[in-house]
Structure formats: structure tokens, C-alpha cells
Design an enzyme around this catalytic site. Sequence first.
Site, short mmCIF file in Angstrom:
data_model
loop_
_atom_site.label_atom_id
_atom_site.label_comp_id
_atom_site.label_asym_id
_atom_site.label_seq_id
_atom_site.Cartn_x
_atom_site.Cartn_y
_atom_site.Cartn_z
N ASP A 12 0.82 -1.22 0.00
CA ASP A 12 0.00 0.00 0.00
C ASP A 12 0.85 1.27 0.00
O ASP A 12 0.66 2.15 -0.83
CB ASP A 12 -0.95 0.02 1.20
CG ASP A 12 -1.95 -1.12 1.15
OD1 ASP A 12 -2.06 -1.75 0.08
OD2 ASP A 12 -2.60 -1.39 2.17
N ARG B 242 0.68 3.18 17.23
CA ARG B 242 0.29 4.17 16.22
C ARG B 242 0.58 5.61 16.63
O ARG B 242 1.10 6.39 15.83
CB ARG B 242 -1.19 4.01 15.84
CG ARG B 242 -1.54 2.68 15.17
CD ARG B 242 -0.50 2.23 14.18
NE ARG B 242 -0.97 1.18 13.29
CZ ARG B 242 -0.19 0.48 12.48
NH1 ARG B 242 1.12 0.72 12.49
NH2 ARG B 242 -0.68 -0.44 11.69
N ASP C 107 -6.91 2.23 12.57
CA ASP C 107 -5.62 2.92 12.48
C ASP C 107 -5.72 4.33 11.91
O ASP C 107 -5.00 5.24 12.32
CB ASP C 107 -4.63 2.10 11.66
CG ASP C 107 -4.03 0.96 12.48
OD1 ASP C 107 -3.94 1.11 13.71
OD2 ASP C 107 -3.66 -0.07 11.89
N SER D 112 -3.24 -10.09 6.43
CA SER D 112 -2.75 -8.74 6.67
C SER D 112 -2.11 -8.76 8.05
O SER D 112 -2.76 -9.14 9.03
CB SER D 112 -3.93 -7.76 6.64
OG SER D 112 -3.51 -6.51 7.12
#
Length: 415
Positions: free
Chosen positions: A29, A110, A139, A191
Site C-alpha cells: 500500500d 500508532r 488505524d 494482513s
Amino acid sequence: GSGMPEPELQSESMDKPKKVALAYSGGLDTSVIIPWLKENYGCEVVAVCGNIGQGDEELAGLDQKARKTGASEVYIEDLRHEFVTEYLWRLVRSGAVYEHKYLLGTSIARPLLAKKQVEVAVRTGCDALAHGCTGKGNDQVRFELTYKALAPGLRVIAPWREWHIRSREDALAYAAAHHVPVAATATKIYSRDRNIWHISHEGGPLEDPANPAPADVWMLTRSPQDAPDKPGEVTLGFERGVPVSVNGQHMFPVQLLETLNRLGGEHSIGRTDLVENRFVGMKSRGCYETPGGTLITTAHRELEALTLDRNLLHYKQRLALDYAELVYYGFWFTPLREALDAFFEKTSEATAGEVTLRMYKGTLEPICRRSPNSLYSLDIASFTMGAGYDQKDAEGFINLIGLPMRVRAAVTGKP
């Protein structure tokens, strides 16, 4: 798609950012996002990557890869020590667990990655921030709430909410068309997100909660069947509520966690299969492996059983639920989190000592707990009558706390 034409991006070049800091991992990505940003915004791209213990294979060749796909600057920052001491140890001290099972491995990382991205953006004169989170997950919230808290003036670009790419296949096709080298193939089914605290697995056969997790999901932990037939023991030493030693040996935070990950993984400790409630409202199913973190949180809980009095322990459990929620939702850079941290810091002042855990094929049991600040009194708890507790006192205690029950029984006509 719905068959509707996609709206074009605003074409007023006035509004277009000139330089964008991208949270970059080197995966499919974010690799595709670099040329996409340049093509759609005509901007420079600064790739920002944080090393939070995701492993050498993920970090290898990142600089070169980002430049090859069009980044003009690349920053790879080693954040491991800061991650462990300023984020993970706060989490440990709080006792926070989300929905009974999740030790918050992705959630807690994060805000740190986003904070570092903002710092680089400001330092390099960027006027926008971009991330590769999808519009369906937690996220995007965690990254963007951090942006709002630390750099509210910078524009935010979230390609997954703007572009035509809808699937892994689309992204691979875009990569091929733009000569972006990607290791990924269309057959990659899970993922994953990895750091020094855990690895998460989603997607593929895991999407249906009726399916058991296939054996090929797990990466950090041996299966219970393959774990040693002889139990292993590990002793964790704590000071002020955070781990400082393993088996009597003092260690630096990063080394300590890596050591416990290895030991726990060997004995199949720390596997979690969870259906959770995302912040954006949907349920999702994930598998998590947190070997060292499971050893630490278990030992920490056993130690607090000795060092905290009943009222404080029970109150702390309530606040731990709030803290878990706040971390999961991405509210890290808030006054509430800072205030709760102050509370947990205070509660941890006396949380020192050692706990020994026995690991066996995925199970964990405490076999020894010791603290210089233990509130456990052998004299009082013993069945041999000591002078410290007069059993006759219990009668008056029960009469007083039972008074409302007696009054109610009399009113309702009980014999």
C-alpha cells in the site's frame, strides 16, 4: 464500485500540497502511495518509517525502495527504546486489556509513529501528512487524532478514502503500471502488523469467525504440540511497576522484551484469537501473538495482588478498562491519558519484587511471588490463631453491614 463516476480531486492548484510526509512501511500500500501522491498532487514525498521492532526483514532496503518509487527524502528512525519505555511500560503499569483479551499491540504503536511523522514533517517543511490506513479500520483514527493533537494546521491525505484502488489486485496492477517493485503477490492472504510487543494477523480464512485459525497463521509462537514437553520457568523482576530483570539478570528494556518474546514463544505463550469491536463500529476477527507481553502482564498482575490494598486494586481495575479503551481508540495525546498515567504512576510506587511463572504448552501459572512491599501478612492470614486478628470482631462487623437486610426482611414479613 457503484457505477457512478468517481469525483475528481480538487483541481485548484492553490490548494495542492507541495511536500507531503508519508507514514511509510515499504509494504504494497505505502509503496503505491508514493507515485500516486506525485501523480495526483504533483508534490514531493518524504517517506517516514519508525523502527519499533518489526524485524530486519521488514526494514531491509527500505531507504532504497522508497527512493526508487519516487520519495525525495527518507527518514528511518529507531524508536524501539522510546516505544518500550514511554508507551509499553505505561500500558503494563495500567493493566489495560481491551475486551478481556487484546494487549493492544497495534493500538499503542500508532501514536508514536504518527508523532515521529509529524516531527519529521515540521523539520523538513512539509505542508501535509499522508498515511496508508484504510477507511474501514481503527488505524486511520489513531494516526489522524495524533495529527490533530500535534499539528492541527497540516493537511491530511488518506489515499484509501480517495483513490480508485479497491483491492489487493488493484494495488498490484497499479504497482506494475508504475514500475513499483513489490515483493507481495496476489496470494498473500493475511494482513499482518508487527512490532516488538506483538504481531497481528487478519484476513483470509480468519475473516469468518466460524473458521479455526489455520496453523500457518502463527509466526512468533510454537504450537502447543511442538512446545517442549518439560515445563519452563521464568522469573521477572519489577521496580515501580515495570519489568527490570529476567531470571535475576538486569536488562535494558528492549533486550528484556526480546528475551521474554523468545522464551514465551518457545512455550507457546501469548496466542489470542479474538472477535473485537472496532472503534468505527464494525466487528472484526484477529489473531494476535504477544509472548513477552503476556508474561509481563501476568507477572505484573500477580505482583500487584501483593502490593496494592483492596480499594486501590479494585479502583485501578476500573480505570484500566478506561485506559484500554482510550489506547484502542487513539486518544493517546489527551489530558485524560496524562491524568490516568499520573494515577498509575502513583499506584506503582510500591510495586517491586519478583514473580516466577511456569510455562507449559501455552499455559501459564504463577509459582512464586515475592515483594519487599507485600501487604500479605502471614501472621494474620494463617489458620493458626495469631494475636493480630480477633475473630470475635467479625460478629459486630456482620451485624452492622447486615442491618439493611434485617430491616428489609422485617418490613417484608420474613420470620
